[in-house]
Design a protein around this motif. Sequence first.
Motif, PDB file in Angstrom:
ATOM      1  N   MET A  18       0.867  -1.210   0.066  1.00 13.93           N
ATOM      2  CA  MET A  18      -0.037   0.007   0.043  1.00 13.93           C
ATOM      3  C   MET A  18       0.769   1.211  -0.077  1.00 13.93           C
ATOM      4  SD  MET A  18      -2.997   0.405  -0.515  1.00 13.93           S
ATOM      5  CE  MET A  18      -4.134  -0.471  -0.151  1.00 13.93           C
ATOM      6  N   GLU A  19       1.719   1.187   0.846  1.00 15.84           N
ATOM      7  CA  GLU A  19       2.900   2.332   0.718  1.00 15.84           C
ATOM      8  C   GLU A  19       3.440   2.434  -0.716  1.00 15.84           C
ATOM      9  OE1 GLU A  19       3.749   4.899   2.452  1.00 15.84           O
ATOM     10  OE2 GLU A  19       5.407   5.304   1.137  1.00 15.84           O
ATOM     11  N   GLN A  20       3.801   1.563  -1.295  1.00 16.40           N
ATOM     12  CA  GLN A  20       4.573   1.471  -2.706  1.00 16.40           C
ATOM     13  C   GLN A  20       3.386   2.393  -3.449  1.00 16.40           C
ATOM     14  OE1 GLN A  20       5.375  -2.424  -4.382  1.00 16.40           O
ATOM     15  NE2 GLN A  20       6.631  -1.313  -6.170  1.00 16.40           N
ATOM     16  N   ALA A  21       2.158   1.383  -3.438  1.00 11.04           N
ATOM     17  CA  ALA A  21       0.848   2.168  -4.530  1.00 11.04           C
ATOM     18  C   ALA A  21       0.889   3.541  -4.181  1.00 11.04           C
ATOM     19  CB  ALA A  21      -0.327   1.324  -4.038  1.00 11.04           C
ATOM     20  N   ASP A 126     -16.484   1.595  -0.983  1.00 13.45           N
ATOM     21  CA  ASP A 126     -16.833   0.994   0.230  1.00 13.45           C
ATOM     22  C   ASP A 126     -15.392  -0.046   0.493  1.00 13.45           C
ATOM     23  OD1 ASP A 126     -17.909   0.006   2.640  1.00 13.45           O
ATOM     24  OD2 ASP A 126     -19.054  -1.408   1.378  1.00 13.45           O
ATOM     25  N   ASP A 127     -14.980  -0.367  -0.618  1.00  9.06           N
ATOM     26  CA  ASP A 127     -13.974  -1.458  -0.757  1.00  9.06           C
ATOM     27  C   ASP A 127     -12.866  -0.874   0.328  1.00  9.06           C
ATOM     28  OD1 ASP A 127     -13.177  -3.991  -2.652  1.00  9.06           O
ATOM     29  OD2 ASP A 127     -11.294  -2.533  -2.003  1.00  9.06           O
ATOM     30  N   ALA A 128     -12.297  -1.755   1.073  1.00  5.73           N
ATOM     31  CA  ALA A 128     -11.272  -1.612   1.996  1.00  5.73           C
ATOM     32  C   ALA A 128      -9.982  -1.275   1.479  1.00  5.73           C
ATOM     33  CB  ALA A 128     -11.058  -2.819   2.836  1.00  5.73           C
ATOM     34  N   ILE A 129      -9.482  -1.919   0.261  1.00  5.82           N
ATOM     35  CA  ILE A 129      -8.324  -1.622  -0.582  1.00  5.82           C
ATOM     36  C   ILE A 129      -8.271  -0.217  -1.225  1.00  5.82           C
ATOM     37  CG2 ILE A 129      -6.886  -2.488  -2.668  1.00  5.82           C
ATOM     38  CD1 ILE A 129      -8.099  -5.377  -2.000  1.00  5.82           C
ATOM     39  N   ALA A 130      -9.457   0.109  -1.776  1.00  4.08           N
ATOM     40  CA  ALA A 130      -9.601   1.413  -2.343  1.00  4.08           C
ATOM     41  C   ALA A 130      -9.442   2.608  -1.241  1.00  4.08           C
ATOM     42  CB  ALA A 130     -11.374   1.357  -3.083  1.00  4.08           C
ATOM     43  N   ARG A 131     -10.299   2.259  -0.013  1.00  6.52           N
ATOM     44  CA  ARG A 131      -9.866   3.340   0.814  1.00  6.52           C
ATOM     45  C   ARG A 131      -8.702   3.258   1.249  1.00  6.52           C
ATOM     46  NH1 ARG A 131     -14.644   4.765   3.262  1.00  6.52           N
ATOM     47  NH2 ARG A 131     -13.964   4.706   5.441  1.00  6.52           N
ATOM     48  N   ALA A 132      -7.902   2.254   1.479  1.00  5.81           N
ATOM     49  CA  ALA A 132      -6.520   2.550   2.032  1.00  5.81           C
ATOM     50  C   ALA A 132      -5.708   3.165   0.861  1.00  5.81           C
ATOM     51  CB  ALA A 132      -5.970   1.072   2.272  1.00  5.81           C
ATOM     52  N   LEU A 133      -5.946   2.636  -0.304  1.00  2.81           N
ATOM     53  CA  LEU A 133      -5.116   3.377  -1.408  1.00  2.81           C
ATOM     54  C   LEU A 133      -5.521   4.713  -1.340  1.00  2.81           C
ATOM     55  CD1 LEU A 133      -3.293   3.087  -3.899  1.00  2.81           C
ATOM     56  CD2 LEU A 133      -5.150   2.921  -5.416  1.00  2.81           C
ATOM     57  N   ILE A 134      -6.693   5.288  -1.520  1.00  2.00           N
ATOM     58  CA  ILE A 134      -7.176   6.695  -1.319  1.00  2.00           C
ATOM     59  C   ILE A 134      -6.212   7.494  -0.248  1.00  2.00           C
ATOM     60  CG2 ILE A 134      -8.997   8.597  -1.129  1.00  2.00           C
ATOM     61  CD1 ILE A 134     -10.671   6.271  -2.229  1.00  2.00           C
ATOM     62  N   LEU A 135      -6.266   7.166   0.965  1.00  2.00           N
ATOM     63  CA  LEU A 135      -5.630   7.701   1.803  1.00  2.00           C
ATOM     64  C   LEU A 135      -3.896   7.825   1.645  1.00  2.00           C
ATOM     65  CD1 LEU A 135      -7.626   6.486   4.869  1.00  2.00           C
ATOM     66  CD2 LEU A 135      -7.501   8.518   3.844  1.00  2.00           C
ATOM     67  N   ALA A 136      -3.284   6.420   1.135  1.00  2.00           N
ATOM     68  CA  ALA A 136      -2.039   6.550   0.881  1.00  2.00           C
ATOM     69  C   ALA A 136      -1.534   7.390  -0.162  1.00  2.00           C
ATOM     70  CB  ALA A 136      -1.735   5.028   0.767  1.00  2.00           C
ATOM     71  N   GLY A 137      -2.501   7.653  -1.036  1.00  2.00           N
ATOM     72  CA  GLY A 137      -2.217   8.327  -2.298  1.00  2.00           C
ATOM     73  C   GLY A 137      -2.570   9.910  -2.045  1.00  2.00           C
ATOM     74  N   GLY A 138      -2.800  10.284  -0.841  1.00  2.00           N
ATOM     75  CA  GLY A 138      -3.067  11.822  -0.507  1.00  2.00           C
ATOM     76  C   GLY A 138      -4.531  12.149  -0.418  1.00  2.00           C
ATOM     77  N   GLY A 139      -5.407  11.268  -0.613  1.00  2.00           N
ATOM     78  CA  GLY A 139      -6.755  11.577  -0.024  1.00  2.00           C
ATOM     79  C   GLY A 139      -7.596  11.927  -1.212  1.00  2.00           C
ATOM     80  N   TYR A 140      -7.270  12.116  -2.361  1.00  2.00           N
ATOM     81  CA  TYR A 140      -8.132  12.502  -3.640  1.00  2.00           C
ATOM     82  C   TYR A 140      -7.477  11.742  -4.698  1.00  2.00           C
ATOM     83  CZ  TYR A 140      -9.306  16.421  -0.594  1.00  2.00           C
ATOM     84  OH  TYR A 140      -9.831  16.971   0.679  1.00  2.00           O
ATOM     85  N   VAL A 141      -8.474  10.902  -5.144  1.00  2.00           N
ATOM     86  CA  VAL A 141      -7.804   9.793  -6.236  1.00  2.00           C
ATOM     87  C   VAL A 141      -8.851   9.838  -7.405  1.00  2.00           C
ATOM     88  CG1 VAL A 141      -7.365   7.382  -6.980  1.00  2.00           C
ATOM     89  CG2 VAL A 141      -6.495   8.307  -4.821  1.00  2.00           C
ATOM     90  N   SER A 142      -8.600  10.418  -8.427  1.00  2.00           N
ATOM     91  CA  SER A 142      -9.640  10.425  -9.700  1.00  2.00           C
ATOM     92  C   SER A 142      -9.509   8.936 -10.124  1.00  2.00           C
ATOM     93  CB  SER A 142      -9.145  11.019 -10.753  1.00  2.00           C
ATOM     94  OG  SER A 142      -7.464  11.132 -11.216  1.00  2.00           O
ATOM     95  N   ALA A 143     -10.565   8.222 -10.764  1.00  2.00           N
ATOM     96  CA  ALA A 143     -10.470   6.947 -10.931  1.00  2.00           C
ATOM     97  C   ALA A 143     -11.786   6.599 -11.986  1.00  2.00           C
ATOM     98  CB  ALA A 143     -10.539   5.841  -9.994  1.00  2.00           C
ATOM     99  N   PRO A 144     -11.436   6.616 -13.459  1.00  2.00           N
ATOM    100  CA  PRO A 144     -12.233   6.229 -14.305  1.00  2.00           C
ATOM    101  C   PRO A 144     -12.378   4.523 -14.201  1.00  2.00           C
ATOM    102  CG  PRO A 144     -10.369   6.700 -15.395  1.00  2.00           C
ATOM    103  CD  PRO A 144     -10.302   7.001 -13.918  1.00  2.00           C
ATOM    104  N   SER A 145     -13.210   3.880 -14.979  1.00  2.00           N
ATOM    105  CA  SER A 145     -13.036   2.537 -14.719  1.00  2.00           C
ATOM    106  C   SER A 145     -12.102   2.187 -15.791  1.00  2.00           C
ATOM    107  CB  SER A 145     -14.307   1.849 -15.703  1.00  2.00           C
ATOM    108  OG  SER A 145     -14.558   2.635 -16.638  1.00  2.00           O
ATOM    109  N   ALA A 146     -11.354   1.067 -15.358  1.00  2.00           N
ATOM    110  CA  ALA A 146      -9.694   0.824 -15.486  1.00  2.00           C
ATOM    111  C   ALA A 146      -9.876  -0.111 -16.903  1.00  2.00           C
ATOM    112  CB  ALA A 146      -9.034  -0.035 -14.372  1.00  2.00           C
ATOM    113  N   ASN A 147     -10.582   0.112 -17.704  1.00  2.00           N
ATOM    114  CA  ASN A 147     -10.710  -0.399 -19.178  1.00  2.00           C
ATOM    115  C   ASN A 147     -10.272   0.395 -20.205  1.00  2.00           C
ATOM    116  OD1 ASN A 147     -13.560   0.687 -18.090  1.00  2.00           O
ATOM    117  ND2 ASN A 147     -13.573   0.732 -20.631  1.00  2.00           N
ATOM    118  N   THR A 148      -9.880   0.029 -21.359  1.00  2.00           N
ATOM    119  CA  THR A 148      -9.631   0.630 -22.433  1.00  2.00           C
ATOM    120  C   THR A 148     -11.058   1.397 -22.948  1.00  2.00           C
ATOM    121  OG1 THR A 148      -7.890  -0.724 -23.121  1.00  2.00           O
ATOM    122  CG2 THR A 148      -8.689   0.648 -24.927  1.00  2.00           C
ATOM    123  N   SER A 149     -11.110   2.505 -23.432  1.00  2.00           N
ATOM    124  CA  SER A 149     -12.275   3.223 -23.684  1.00  2.00           C
ATOM    125  C   SER A 149     -12.863   2.327 -24.745  1.00  2.00           C
ATOM    126  CB  SER A 149     -11.929   4.570 -24.426  1.00  2.00           C
ATOM    127  OG  SER A 149     -13.065   5.354 -24.412  1.00  2.00           O
TER     128      SER A 149
END
Length: 508
Positions: A18-21, A126-149
């Motif tokens: 999580m720290e690395q991410a 709500d996902d625990a991984i998502a929440r941990a990453l948002i906090l580890a990344g500075g609190g504001y994470v933009s995220a579209p769906s992770a597919n090729t358009s």
Amino acid sequence: METIIRKIDKNKIDEDIMEQAGRILRDGGLVAFPTETVYGLGANALDEEAAKKTYEAKGRPSDNPLIVHIAELSYLSKITEEIPKKAIQLAEAFWPGPLTMIFKKTDAVPYGTTGGLDTVAVRMPDDAIARALILAGGGYVSAPSANTSGRPSPTSAKHVEEDMDGKIDMILDGGSVDIGVESTIVDMTVVPPMILRPGAVTKEMLESTIGEVQVDRAILDENSTQAPKAPGMKYRHYAPKAGLSIVQGKTEDEVKAIKQLAYALSKQGKTAGIIASAETVSEYTTGIVKNVGARSSQGSVAKNLYRVLREFDDEDVDYIYSESFATEGLMEAVMNRLEKAAGHQIIDAAQVSAKQKYRRIIFVSTTDNCRGPMAAELLRNQELSQEYVIESRGMVVLFPEPANQKAEAIMKSRQMSLCTHEAVQFSEKDLDDDTLVLTMEENQKWKIVTDYEFVKHVYTLGEFVEIEEEVLSSYGQPLTEYGKMFETLQKMIAKLAEKLNAAAENNV
Ligand code: TXA
Ligand code: MG
């Protein structure tokens, strides 16, 4: 770029990973991560350059704004100008969860993130991984769906890898998502608030919390000339390689219609893909059939939809037909995505199913061990332009006797066989509205007609094909008599096939 892929357990989050991410995000890089809806492609939402990279990795038009993900309500005020009371009520009711709200943005949010808009979409997953990453990344994470358009949203890390390997810094693999369709988007800058994209938080759920909510007509009405208010909804998100139509009507009609359409394709040497439900999947006999989930469990359909659509892109199918689902609750979001994938091509199931009169043909003899099974096997060997279940039954069957040996000898000499046949007693179950019953003799017909008054389509075979002859039993007679009977049957069955095919053609 080499993409680092790390498995991560949401119940025991590895802090080093999580720290690395988090560091990758803070340094302006891209990390894909699971949320409860679909996988997101995360970047620092307050960094304009990071937004650019996001659009590049997805191949997405940059006028399509990103959703900013937060993990705590206290983070909201830095990025939003006005927070209406109703938004607080919705946040209390549905955050963390599959709800995105649109607010006026502050200067802290770069236009690169909002696609040039003065508003910003915010979600607290709500996902625990998502929440941990948002906090580890500075609190504001933009995220579209992770597919090729233009591809279905990813519901597993494998899907993300298919689209993003080599294009982003890291993928956090937290297994399959829970919901499977993207969040509900509600515009809180208008009165009453407006749903721009349906999702797991339904209109009814929103209204029970804040009263009246309107729905952007543009997402519901295929003919609307108005542009949808969520810029992303105007794109034909995803079109399967093979082309897709939704077959809509009563479930039983949908199954009948799709079977007919798939069979017709197979007659042209083509393969149909079929999106079926757990309840109906076993009824299909032609094409590549996939179970998208149970009608009795809406969640299962939402969860599997994008995976099934992705799988069809890897299959050799020429056209895909999908059953439709009632648009209640979560299924409204599912049908919204499915209709978009189909480019709103809808086929009326009742209209198609009405084009096939008979779906089952039963040949009736006395003991079901000679004439009837011969007729059935002869018909199975004909070119038929519609699909039929072809069977035989006997009026007096005491046990599941195999076929008569002389009958088998005759069939063998014509490269056919009755070796798997076992006699079956005729019963009421054999009298559906779309069953054609053809008896060998008059007396069998009259017995059925008198015993079962409601019966619709019972004829002697001779009568139906206009060769006024009964097919009499050859029991106890020499092989040559069986041979003659075979010739009679062959002539009649050829006419039967002609007649069925002509009727099918007239119905088209
Ligand atoms: O469930 C979800 O919402 C997922 C996960 C990763 O959180 N994210 C997602 O993002 O679906 P995306 O980018 O695939 O879809 C975002 C949608 C687009 O249709 C976009 O146009 C709309 O939200 N949107 C974003 N900001 C908006 C704004 N300020 N005004 C109107 N629509 C906006
Ligand atoms: Mg998307």
